[in-house]
Design an enzyme around this catalytic site. Structure first.
Site, PDB file in Angstrom:
ATOM      1  N   ASP A  27       4.712   5.170  -6.796  1.00 38.62           N
ATOM      2  CA  ASP A  27       4.397   4.264  -5.702  1.00 38.62           C
ATOM      3  C   ASP A  27       4.994   2.902  -6.057  1.00 38.62           C
ATOM      4  O   ASP A  27       5.292   2.638  -7.224  1.00 38.62           O
ATOM      5  CB  ASP A  27       2.872   4.187  -5.561  1.00 38.62           C
ATOM      6  CG  ASP A  27       2.426   3.103  -4.614  1.00 38.62           C
ATOM      7  OD1 ASP A  27       2.944   3.062  -3.475  1.00 38.62           O
ATOM      8  OD2 ASP A  27       1.566   2.290  -5.004  1.00 38.62           O
ATOM      9  N   PHE A  28       5.203   2.037  -5.074  1.00 41.73           N
ATOM     10  CA  PHE A  28       5.817   0.737  -5.372  1.00 41.73           C
ATOM     11  C   PHE A  28       4.770  -0.394  -5.443  1.00 41.73           C
ATOM     12  O   PHE A  28       4.483  -0.912  -6.516  1.00 41.73           O
ATOM     13  CB  PHE A  28       6.911   0.425  -4.333  1.00 41.73           C
ATOM     14  CG  PHE A  28       7.683  -0.817  -4.670  1.00 41.73           C
ATOM     15  CD1 PHE A  28       8.668  -0.790  -5.647  1.00 41.73           C
ATOM     16  CD2 PHE A  28       7.400  -2.017  -4.034  1.00 41.73           C
ATOM     17  CE1 PHE A  28       9.357  -1.945  -5.991  1.00 41.73           C
ATOM     18  CE2 PHE A  28       8.088  -3.172  -4.369  1.00 41.73           C
ATOM     19  CZ  PHE A  28       9.074  -3.140  -5.346  1.00 41.73           C
ATOM     20  N   ASP A  29       4.164  -0.721  -4.287  1.00 41.95           N
ATOM     21  CA  ASP A  29       3.240  -1.863  -4.234  1.00 41.95           C
ATOM     22  C   ASP A  29       1.943  -1.572  -4.984  1.00 41.95           C
ATOM     23  O   ASP A  29       1.285  -0.567  -4.729  1.00 41.95           O
ATOM     24  CB  ASP A  29       2.912  -2.192  -2.776  1.00 41.95           C
ATOM     25  CG  ASP A  29       4.128  -2.680  -2.023  1.00 41.95           C
ATOM     26  OD1 ASP A  29       4.474  -3.849  -2.174  1.00 41.95           O
ATOM     27  OD2 ASP A  29       4.750  -1.859  -1.305  1.00 41.95           O
ATOM     28  N   ASP A 205      -1.710   3.529  -6.740  1.00 41.98           N
ATOM     29  CA  ASP A 205      -2.940   2.725  -6.830  1.00 41.98           C
ATOM     30  C   ASP A 205      -3.841   2.833  -5.607  1.00 41.98           C
ATOM     31  O   ASP A 205      -4.960   2.335  -5.631  1.00 41.98           O
ATOM     32  CB  ASP A 205      -2.581   1.247  -7.005  1.00 41.98           C
ATOM     33  CG  ASP A 205      -1.938   0.669  -5.749  1.00 41.98           C
ATOM     34  OD1 ASP A 205      -0.929   1.254  -5.300  1.00 41.98           O
ATOM     35  OD2 ASP A 205      -2.445  -0.324  -5.213  1.00 41.98           O
TER      36      ASP A 205
HETATM   37 MG    MG Z   1       0.466   0.996  -3.710  1.00 38.87          MG
END
Ligand code: MG
Length: 259
Positions: A27-29, A205
């Site tokens: 995942d990025f953010d 997250d």
């Molecule tokens: Mg995220």
């Protein structure tokens, strides 16, 4: 049960590193990039980028970013080399040597009606940001107070209830509607096929990452970032810890002859 034990995680990472064809999906953010108020200002931590470049360059090792962002936004801010695969919009869009978004005519119609409904619900609330996505829209309420968030969410849900076949998902300060059911698990399944992975790491997250963890099984490693209930096997605290873990994985792959 999600383990917080660093030694157990290190052991699992060591086992994963021995797999012949490894997919590192991220995942990025909130996972590679610390959360920021302006979505286009998010950047992966420098150590994470170093680790991603080393992993992407290693033999038998593929790296993919799997994000709720649309592909255009993801590729604009991710600063990753071209061999990093990008999966946007929770699995709807995939960049592997160019990309495509394929909505049917009915889905295009449904998306237009959905867009009108969601924009109407957010009208008059400057602190609520509506993001257009290939198969739907996202209502961002990070800058709004709780009362405004509740009011806009109920207005949007009432309007969307009038439409058929709309799928809803919630994340941190975001409510998303889409004309097609997708989850990050669909994106990860596709990536696993594309690269023929024998082992997969997925780290995320948010609520939508729990879908991603569904695509993982024996021999894979599911990593939850930050607090909260999760179906992932292991947990780290923050993007800094993710970057450190990716560097450790790059080191292991290189030592095992995948340089
Ligand atoms: Mg995220």
């Amino acid at each position: 049960m999600t383990s917080d034990d660093p030694r157990a995680l290190s052991d699992a990472l060591g086992r994963l590193a021995t797999t012949p064809r490894l997919l590192v999906a991220l995942d990025f953010d909130g996972t590679l990039a610390p959360e920021v108020d302006a979505p286009m200002e998010a950047r992966a931590l420098p150590d994470a980028l170093v680790a991603i470049r080393r992993l992407a360059a290693a033999d038998g090792t593929h790296v993919a970013l799997v994000s709720g962002r649309d592909l255009a936004s993801l590729s604009a801010i991710s600063e990753t080399p071209d061999e990093v695969l990008l999966v946007g919009s929770h699995g709807i869009e995939v960049r592997v040597d160019g990309h495509e978004t394929s909505l049917t005519d009915d889905e295009v119609d449904a998306r237009r009606r959905l867009s009108e409904a969601v924009h109407a619900a957010a009208a008059g609330h400057d602190e609520v940001f509506v993001e257009e996505k290939p198969a739907g829209l996202a209502l961002h309420t990070r800058l709004a107070d709780e009362a405004t968030t509740t009011a806009v969410h109920s207005a949007a849900r009432r309007a969307v209830d009038e439409l058929d076949g709309i799928h809803e998902r919630t994340g941190k300060n975001v409510l998303e509607f889409a004309v097609r059911p997708t989850g990050k698990n669909d994106g990860i399944d596709r990536l696993r096929d594309i690269v023929g992975a024998t082992g997969v790491l997925y780290a995320g997250d948010d609520v939508t990452d729990e879908d991603g963890f569904l695509a993982l099984g024996d021999g894979d490693l599911a990593l939850k970032v930050g607090p909260g209930e999760s179906r992932a096997g292991y947990r780290v605290a923050d993007p800094q810890a993710v970057a450190a873990l990716l560097l450790e994985l790059a080191e292991l792959r290189e030592h095992l002859g995948h340089a």
